[in-house]
Design a protein around this motif. Structure first.
Motif, mmCIF file in Angstrom:
data_model
loop_
_atom_site.group_PDB
_atom_site.id
_atom_site.type_symbol
_atom_site.label_atom_id
_atom_site.label_comp_id
_atom_site.label_asym_id
_atom_site.label_seq_id
_atom_site.Cartn_x
_atom_site.Cartn_y
_atom_site.Cartn_z
ATOM 1 N N LEU A 101 -3.462 11.611 8.475
ATOM 2 C CA LEU A 101 -3.682 12.152 7.135
ATOM 3 C C LEU A 101 -3.218 13.605 7.021
ATOM 4 C CD1 LEU A 101 -4.818 11.791 4.289
ATOM 5 C CD2 LEU A 101 -7.066 12.452 5.174
ATOM 6 N N PHE B 88 -4.108 5.797 9.060
ATOM 7 C CA PHE B 88 -4.325 6.658 7.898
ATOM 8 C C PHE B 88 -5.211 7.843 8.270
ATOM 9 C CE2 PHE B 88 -6.014 8.079 3.886
ATOM 10 C CZ PHE B 88 -4.959 7.918 3.007
ATOM 11 N N GLY C 81 0.935 7.447 3.366
ATOM 12 C CA GLY C 81 1.408 6.077 3.182
ATOM 13 C C GLY C 81 2.644 5.791 4.009
ATOM 14 N N CYS D 265 1.761 5.444 7.706
ATOM 15 C CA CYS D 265 1.179 4.127 8.019
ATOM 16 C C CYS D 265 2.255 3.046 8.078
ATOM 17 C CB CYS D 265 0.123 3.765 6.979
ATOM 18 S SG CYS D 265 -1.375 4.756 7.071
ATOM 19 N N THR E 83 1.164 4.412 -2.844
ATOM 20 C CA THR E 83 1.076 5.859 -2.613
ATOM 21 C C THR E 83 2.295 6.597 -3.159
ATOM 22 O OG1 THR E 83 2.133 5.774 -0.411
ATOM 23 C CG2 THR E 83 -0.268 5.470 -0.506
ATOM 24 N N SER F 41 2.068 14.810 -1.032
ATOM 25 C CA SER F 41 0.833 14.851 -0.235
ATOM 26 C C SER F 41 0.123 13.504 -0.236
ATOM 27 C CB SER F 41 -0.101 15.938 -0.776
ATOM 28 O OG SER F 41 -0.526 15.633 -2.101
ATOM 29 N N ILE F 42 0.387 12.697 -1.258
ATOM 30 C CA ILE F 42 -0.187 11.345 -1.319
ATOM 31 C C ILE F 42 0.718 10.345 -0.601
ATOM 32 C CG2 ILE F 42 -0.883 9.468 -2.872
ATOM 33 C CD1 ILE F 42 -1.512 11.636 -4.969
ATOM 34 N N ALA F 43 2.034 10.508 -0.797
ATOM 35 C CA ALA F 43 2.988 9.569 -0.201
ATOM 36 C C ALA F 43 3.097 9.731 1.310
ATOM 37 C CB ALA F 43 4.356 9.761 -0.846
ATOM 38 N N LEU G 95 0.830 -1.209 0.000
ATOM 39 C CA LEU G 95 0.000 0.000 0.000
ATOM 40 C C LEU G 95 0.866 1.262 0.000
ATOM 41 C CD1 LEU G 95 -2.696 -1.163 2.589
ATOM 42 C CD2 LEU G 95 -2.966 -0.979 0.112
ATOM 43 N N THR G 96 1.991 1.208 0.710
ATOM 44 C CA THR G 96 2.910 2.349 0.730
ATOM 45 C C THR G 96 3.504 2.589 -0.653
ATOM 46 O OG1 THR G 96 3.459 1.852 3.037
ATOM 47 C CG2 THR G 96 4.959 3.317 1.840
#
Length: 260
Positions: A109, A105, A78, A81, A44, A73-75, A40-41
């Motif tokens: 966030l 998450f 990730g 987490c 991201t 901002s997306i990574a 999942l990381t």
């Protein structure tokens, strides 16, 4: 049957082992959750990686900057987490990984976006600079290489201590960075060693592409972060009173030893 190490009769049910035994225990017990969270990381990180590759292909900083900001901002969540997952394992919290992932998450966030953007901006500009040096007709000086390595080492040290604070405490970024500086001064050599291991890991991954691309989905981000945090965890716990604060705020998360 052990995946990474041979099965041993002593699983230390009544205490927390130390040293290599502890490294083996956590890795053998939690490698599956590390692997799943790592996938999942990596997902991201795809927008960031795409932005950097596109900027290098077009030799455009104007592509690099928004790519790093959007990708970071997306990574950021990730990465938060991933750190949360490893830190939970190091304090023997073995709750359901998917439940913990969703919880981490949501909680991180907002706080993880700024460090995610800064991290991606630095890595993006470092990759862009390395590409320019590779294409340059002029010889690469030792001073240039030293500056790049030194800056990469210092920034890696900072982020290695910053990310755990993001997932563990609700503090302002200024205070977290101050804590990073104080921790780095007090435990300089240990922090330096952990950061150096990360740089060597990613240097090997980059230099031996595309062969190392087959390793990324399996070891990717999680393994080197696990090794780094394993080496630093005792000092992090002592400096930030991690387990003491968690025991006070979340007593249900305290591991109970002596039970099979």
């Amino acid at each position: 049957m052990g995946i990474f190490f041979p099965d041993e009769p002593d699983h230390f049910p009544d205490r927390r082992p130390t040293g290599l035994k502890r490294y083996q225990q956590v890795l053998e017990r939690d490698w599956k959750r590390f692997f799943l969270v790592d996938l999942l990381t990596l997902a991201t990180l795809i927008p960031f990686a795409a932005g950097v590759i596109l900027s290098i292909a077009t030799s455009s900083v104007l592509v690099l900057i928004p790519g790093c900001i959007i990708g970071g901002s997306i990574a950021g969540p990730g990465m938060a987490c991933m750190y949360d997952c490893i830190l939970r394992s190091l304090r023997d919290n073995t709750d359901d990984w998917w439940f913990n992932y969703k919880k981490a998450f949501r909680q991180n966030l907002g706080a993880s976006m700024l460090p995610g953007i800064l991290m991606c901006l630095f890595i993006g500009f470092l990759a862009f600079a390395c590409a320019l040096l590779w294409w340059s007709n002029l010889p690469i000086t030792g001073g240039t290489v030293a500056i790049l390595l030194f800056s990469a080492l210092i920034v890696t040290m900072v982020f290695t201590i910053w990310w755990p604070q993001i997932v563990l405490f609700s503090q302002k970024p200024g205070l977290q960075l101050k804590n990073c500086l104080l921790f780095m001064i007090q435990y300089f050599w240990k922090t330096l060693g952990a950061a150096a291991l990360q740089l060597i890991w990613w240097a090997v991954m980059a230099l031996f592409m595309p062969w190392t691309a087959f390793v990324v989905p399996f070891l990717g981000v999680w393994y080197i972060l696990y090794v780094s945090l394993f080496l630093l965890y005792d000092k992090l716990d002592y400096a930030f009173k991690i387990e003491e604060q968690i025991a006070r705020s979340f007593p249900e998360q305290v591991p109970v030893y002596g039970e099979e």
